[in-house]
Design a protein around this motif. Structure first.
Motif, PDB file in Angstrom:
ATOM      1  N   GLU A  33      16.473   8.759 -64.626  1.00 36.72           N
ATOM      2  CA  GLU A  33      15.722   9.792 -63.899  1.00 36.72           C
ATOM      3  C   GLU A  33      14.231   9.452 -63.840  1.00 36.72           C
ATOM      4  OE1 GLU A  33      15.887  13.531 -65.815  1.00 36.72           O
ATOM      5  OE2 GLU A  33      14.839  14.575 -64.184  1.00 36.72           O
ATOM      6  N   TRP A  34      13.647   9.017 -64.972  1.00 29.31           N
ATOM      7  CA  TRP A  34      12.214   8.692 -65.003  1.00 29.31           C
ATOM      8  C   TRP A  34      11.944   7.488 -64.098  1.00 29.31           C
ATOM      9  CZ3 TRP A  34       8.468   5.120 -65.519  1.00 29.31           C
ATOM     10  CH2 TRP A  34       7.160   5.569 -65.751  1.00 29.31           C
ATOM     11  N   ILE A  35      12.725   6.449 -64.273  1.00 23.79           N
ATOM     12  CA  ILE A  35      12.459   5.201 -63.538  1.00 23.79           C
ATOM     13  C   ILE A  35      12.633   5.432 -62.039  1.00 23.79           C
ATOM     14  CG2 ILE A  35      13.149   2.790 -63.213  1.00 23.79           C
ATOM     15  CD1 ILE A  35      14.183   2.855 -66.161  1.00 23.79           C
ATOM     16  N   GLY A  37      12.614   8.306 -60.380  1.00 22.39           N
ATOM     17  CA  GLY A  37      11.652   9.280 -59.862  1.00 22.39           C
ATOM     18  C   GLY A  37      10.258   8.702 -59.671  1.00 22.39           C
ATOM     19  N   ARG A  38       9.800   7.850 -60.603  1.00 20.50           N
ATOM     20  CA  ARG A  38       8.433   7.314 -60.509  1.00 20.50           C
ATOM     21  C   ARG A  38       8.327   6.101 -59.608  1.00 20.50           C
ATOM     22  NH1 ARG A  38       4.523   9.725 -64.397  1.00 20.50           N
ATOM     23  NH2 ARG A  38       5.804  11.393 -65.216  1.00 20.50           N
ATOM     24  N   THR A  39       9.447   5.353 -59.463  1.00 19.34           N
ATOM     25  CA  THR A  39       9.336   4.048 -58.788  1.00 19.34           C
ATOM     26  C   THR A  39      10.361   3.821 -57.671  1.00 19.34           C
ATOM     27  OG1 THR A  39      10.935   2.914 -60.223  1.00 19.34           O
ATOM     28  CG2 THR A  39       8.673   3.032 -61.018  1.00 19.34           C
ATOM     29  N   GLY A  40      11.474   4.548 -57.682  1.00 20.00           N
ATOM     30  CA  GLY A  40      12.544   4.290 -56.712  1.00 20.00           C
ATOM     31  C   GLY A  40      13.505   3.202 -57.168  1.00 20.00           C
ATOM     32  N   ALA A 113      -0.270 -13.790 -58.068  1.00 21.19           N
ATOM     33  CA  ALA A 113       0.607 -12.697 -58.530  1.00 21.19           C
ATOM     34  C   ALA A 113       1.434 -12.136 -57.365  1.00 21.19           C
ATOM     35  CB  ALA A 113      -0.209 -11.639 -59.255  1.00 21.19           C
ATOM     36  N   CYS A 114       1.474 -10.825 -57.258  1.00 15.80           N
ATOM     37  CA  CYS A 114       2.367 -10.220 -56.253  1.00 15.80           C
ATOM     38  C   CYS A 114       1.914 -10.481 -54.819  1.00 15.80           C
ATOM     39  CB  CYS A 114       2.476  -8.719 -56.492  1.00 15.80           C
ATOM     40  SG  CYS A 114       3.195  -8.341 -58.086  1.00 15.80           S
ATOM     41  N   THR A 115       0.648 -10.924 -54.636  1.00 11.55           N
ATOM     42  CA  THR A 115       0.159 -11.254 -53.289  1.00 11.55           C
ATOM     43  C   THR A 115       0.446 -12.716 -52.959  1.00 11.55           C
ATOM     44  OG1 THR A 115      -1.661  -9.775 -53.908  1.00 11.55           O
ATOM     45  CG2 THR A 115      -1.813 -10.762 -51.744  1.00 11.55           C
ATOM     46  N   LEU A 252       8.270   2.643 -54.720  1.00 10.82           N
ATOM     47  CA  LEU A 252       8.653   3.331 -53.490  1.00 10.82           C
ATOM     48  C   LEU A 252       7.590   4.323 -53.028  1.00 10.82           C
ATOM     49  CD1 LEU A 252      10.971   3.343 -51.485  1.00 10.82           C
ATOM     50  CD2 LEU A 252      12.052   5.161 -52.816  1.00 10.82           C
ATOM     51  N   ARG A 253       6.855   4.875 -53.986  1.00  8.94           N
ATOM     52  CA  ARG A 253       5.825   5.851 -53.599  1.00  8.94           C
ATOM     53  C   ARG A 253       4.704   5.175 -52.822  1.00  8.94           C
ATOM     54  NH1 ARG A 253       3.745   8.930 -58.577  1.00  8.94           N
ATOM     55  NH2 ARG A 253       4.301   7.046 -59.696  1.00  8.94           N
ATOM     56  N   ILE A 254       4.325   3.937 -53.227  1.00 12.98           N
ATOM     57  CA  ILE A 254       3.290   3.191 -52.499  1.00 12.98           C
ATOM     58  C   ILE A 254       3.829   2.774 -51.127  1.00 12.98           C
ATOM     59  CG2 ILE A 254       1.823   1.125 -52.491  1.00 12.98           C
ATOM     60  CD1 ILE A 254       1.914   1.175 -55.569  1.00 12.98           C
ATOM     61  N   ILE A 308      -0.267  -6.227 -52.929  1.00 15.16           N
ATOM     62  CA  ILE A 308      -1.378  -6.205 -53.899  1.00 15.16           C
ATOM     63  C   ILE A 308      -0.807  -6.618 -55.248  1.00 15.16           C
ATOM     64  CG2 ILE A 308      -1.081  -3.715 -54.398  1.00 15.16           C
ATOM     65  CD1 ILE A 308      -4.239  -3.714 -54.758  1.00 15.16           C
ATOM     66  N   GLY A 309      -1.608  -7.317 -56.035  1.00 15.36           N
ATOM     67  CA  GLY A 309      -1.130  -7.745 -57.338  1.00 15.36           C
ATOM     68  C   GLY A 309      -2.274  -8.151 -58.255  1.00 15.36           C
ATOM     69  N   GLY A 310      -1.900  -8.755 -59.363  1.00 14.59           N
ATOM     70  CA  GLY A 310      -2.868  -9.152 -60.383  1.00 14.59           C
ATOM     71  C   GLY A 310      -3.966 -10.023 -59.798  1.00 14.59           C
TER      72      GLY A 310
HETATM   73  N1  ACO Z   1      10.267   5.942 -69.281  1.00 17.60           N
HETATM   74  C1  ACO Z   1       9.883   7.155 -69.692  1.00 17.60           C
HETATM   75  N2  ACO Z   1       8.573   7.488 -69.826  1.00 17.60           N
HETATM   76  C2  ACO Z   1       7.657   6.540 -69.542  1.00 17.60           C
HETATM   77  C3  ACO Z   1       8.019   5.249 -69.122  1.00 17.60           C
HETATM   78  C4  ACO Z   1       9.401   4.966 -68.992  1.00 17.60           C
HETATM   79  N3  ACO Z   1       9.855   3.770 -68.579  1.00 17.60           N
HETATM   80  N4  ACO Z   1       6.902   4.534 -68.907  1.00 17.60           N
HETATM   81  C5  ACO Z   1       5.857   5.328 -69.173  1.00 17.60           C
HETATM   82  N5  ACO Z   1       6.316   6.555 -69.570  1.00 17.60           N
HETATM   83  C6  ACO Z   1       5.537   7.714 -69.952  1.00 17.60           C
HETATM   84  C7  ACO Z   1       4.176   7.364 -70.468  1.00 17.60           C
HETATM   85  O1  ACO Z   1       4.220   7.062 -71.835  1.00 17.60           O
HETATM   86  C8  ACO Z   1       3.399   8.632 -70.179  1.00 17.60           C
HETATM   87  O2  ACO Z   1       3.687   9.562 -71.176  1.00 17.60           O
HETATM   88  P1  ACO Z   1       2.550  10.544 -71.758  1.00 17.60           P
HETATM   89  O3  ACO Z   1       2.117  11.360 -70.577  1.00 17.60           O
HETATM   90  O4  ACO Z   1       3.270  11.303 -72.815  1.00 17.60           O
HETATM   91  O5  ACO Z   1       1.473   9.646 -72.257  1.00 17.60           O
HETATM   92  C9  ACO Z   1       4.013   9.153 -68.888  1.00 17.60           C
HETATM   93  O6  ACO Z   1       5.290   8.500 -68.780  1.00 17.60           O
HETATM   94  C10 ACO Z   1       3.175   8.837 -67.663  1.00 17.60           C
HETATM   95  O7  ACO Z   1       2.794   7.458 -67.658  1.00 17.60           O
HETATM   96  P2  ACO Z   1       1.949   6.844 -66.505  1.00 17.60           P
HETATM   97  O8  ACO Z   1       1.764   5.379 -66.752  1.00 17.60           O
HETATM   98  O9  ACO Z   1       0.710   7.631 -66.283  1.00 17.60           O
HETATM   99  O10 ACO Z   1       2.938   7.062 -65.272  1.00 17.60           O
HETATM  100  P3  ACO Z   1       2.682   6.909 -63.735  1.00 17.60           P
HETATM  101  O11 ACO Z   1       3.026   8.151 -63.039  1.00 17.60           O
HETATM  102  O12 ACO Z   1       1.344   6.308 -63.431  1.00 17.60           O
HETATM  103  O13 ACO Z   1       3.806   5.840 -63.300  1.00 17.60           O
HETATM  104  C11 ACO Z   1       3.952   3.496 -62.748  1.00 17.60           C
HETATM  105  C12 ACO Z   1       3.776   4.544 -63.851  1.00 17.60           C
HETATM  106  C13 ACO Z   1       5.324   3.678 -62.156  1.00 17.60           C
HETATM  107  C14 ACO Z   1       3.834   2.127 -63.386  1.00 17.60           C
HETATM  108  C15 ACO Z   1       2.898   3.674 -61.649  1.00 17.60           C
HETATM  109  O14 ACO Z   1       1.629   3.837 -62.221  1.00 17.60           O
HETATM  110  C16 ACO Z   1       2.839   2.514 -60.682  1.00 17.60           C
HETATM  111  O15 ACO Z   1       3.762   2.267 -59.938  1.00 17.60           O
HETATM  112  N6  ACO Z   1       1.702   1.791 -60.625  1.00 17.60           N
HETATM  113  C17 ACO Z   1       1.537   0.683 -59.691  1.00 17.60           C
HETATM  114  C18 ACO Z   1       2.180  -0.550 -60.167  1.00 17.60           C
HETATM  115  C19 ACO Z   1       2.021  -1.616 -59.115  1.00 17.60           C
HETATM  116  O16 ACO Z   1       1.979  -1.338 -57.921  1.00 17.60           O
HETATM  117  N7  ACO Z   1       1.911  -2.851 -59.482  1.00 17.60           N
HETATM  118  C20 ACO Z   1       1.715  -3.801 -58.389  1.00 17.60           C
HETATM  119  C21 ACO Z   1       1.580  -5.067 -58.673  1.00 17.60           C
HETATM  120  S1  ACO Z   1       2.529  -5.715 -60.012  1.00 17.60           S
HETATM  121  C22 ACO Z   1       1.959  -7.330 -60.180  1.00 17.60           C
HETATM  122  O17 ACO Z   1       1.044  -7.756 -59.545  1.00 17.60           O
HETATM  123  C23 ACO Z   1       2.590  -8.189 -61.192  1.00 17.60           C
END
Ligand code: ACO
Length: 321
Positions: A33-35, A37-40, A113-115, A252-254, A308-310
């Protein structure tokens, strides 16, 4: 001269792990559910012990050549975008060259990186414009399962392994098709929000990926919107001209935000993140290969790619298939 995308290919490791399986196998305090919901992300492919960036890249390259109907000895340059190379040297590109039996020619790796795939497209087209190459294999291949910290639930759930490739062929006649433009950026001031600590030249660290997800997310939305505008403006094109958005597959949100910005209905946005997770430099060529193979992207379609990436690094490219 136009760099025509003559063929696409992809490779995904056989082993597939769903979110619940991943949590159980690695003892992670997370949930589907967490994964989701936050990422797709629903699942990811993970490489087997013997697989490497070069073995996966070679498989994707062979498929791209076959689809293009281009013989391997026509290839005169190979660029591999990767941040998980088999070794510091020889380059993964040189290893791919040997693995597919390409003749000795230009071959090098590129780190963005991702770019990475967008950077590699740009460098390939530059080589072709300079006359240094007429047929270039552009490959993105990554094994992030080897650099994520499997005890850090905030990053390890996001990534998967795989490779994608395109064959670019120079054409002096087909002025309508091919790569129309590419736009690349980097801002090293943000290095620490997404990085792999350590490595051969470093003074410490364990060689594992670290990310401030929220920070990266913030940069992603604004920087991708700006570079997409830049690409459209450079070609005097309105967003309505875009047939397909093929974005880097991180979240997925991005992806949804970018689709909305372009006014594209969801069915015009190619999504693989649900099944592949984030395969970094491999994600765009894998998505291209999938959408070309299932008949969604057709000859004549205008395709917008962005990532976009590192680095941070970010960029966009426009191509007419
Ligand atoms: N399962 C359950 N809970 C988790 C998990 C998990 N896998 N991971 C983090 N949490 C918790 C955290 O501990 C935090 O808990 P807290 O509030 O008690 O401290 C809570 O979830 C929120 O954490 P955030 O990191 O703030 O979550 P966010 O909503 O920002 O989502 C995510 C995280 C999905 C990583 C998001 O920030 C994102 O997608 N960022 C962009 C990543 C990206 O686009 N990268 C691109 C390039 S990658 C590259 O170049 C290699």
């Amino acid at each position: 001269m136009r760099a025509i995308i003559a063929g696409t290919g992809g490779y995904l490791p056989e082993r597939v792990l769903g979110n619940d399986q991943l949590a159980a196998e690695y003892g992670l305090d997370t949930s589907d559910e967490w994964i989701r919901g936050r990422t797709g992300i629903r699942q990811r492919h993970l490489a087997a012990r013997g697989e490497t960036a070069s073995s996966m890249g070679a498989a994707a390259a062979r498929q791209a050549l076959e689809q293009a109907g281009i013989a391997v000895d026509e290839v005169d340059a190979i660029i591999v975008a990767t941040t998980t190379p088999d070794s510091a040297f020889p380059s993964t590109a040189a290893r791919v060259q040997a693995a597919i039996g390409a003749r000795p020619g230009l071959a090098f790796d590129l780190s963005a990186a991702c770019t990475g795939f967008i950077y590699a497209l740009g460098m390939a087209e530059s080589l072709m414009r300079s006359g240094a190459a007429r047929c270039v294999l552009v490959i993105g291949t990554e094994i992030y399962s080897r650099i994520v910290d499997w005890t850090d639930r905030s990053t390890c759930v996001l990534f998967g392994d795989g490779a994608g490739a395109v064959v670019l062929r120079a054409s002096d006649e087909e002025q309508e098709r091919g790569l129309l433009s590419w736009h690349l950026h980097a801002d090293g001031r943000h290095a620490d929000i997404l990085q792999v600590e350590g490595g051969a030249g470093s003074t410490g660290g364990a060689g594992l990926l670290r990310m401030s997800g929220r920070e990266v997310f913030r940069h992603a939305v604004s920087k991708l919107a700006a570079v997409v505008d830049q690409a459209l403006q450079a070609n005097a094109l309105d967003r309505s001209a875009v047939n397909w958005l093929v974005p880097h597959q991180a979240n997925l949100r991005i992806i949804d935000a970018m689709g909305r910005k372009l006014g594209l209905p969801p069915e015009r946005v190619v999504v693989t993140v649900d099944r592949h997770a984030n395969t970094s430099a491999a994600s765009i060529p894998l998505a291209l290969a999938e959408a070309a193979r299932d008949g969604r992207i057709k000859q004549g379609d205008l395709v917008l790619m962005e990532a976009i990436g590192g680095g941070l690094t970010w960029g966009a490219a426009l191509a007419r298939f």
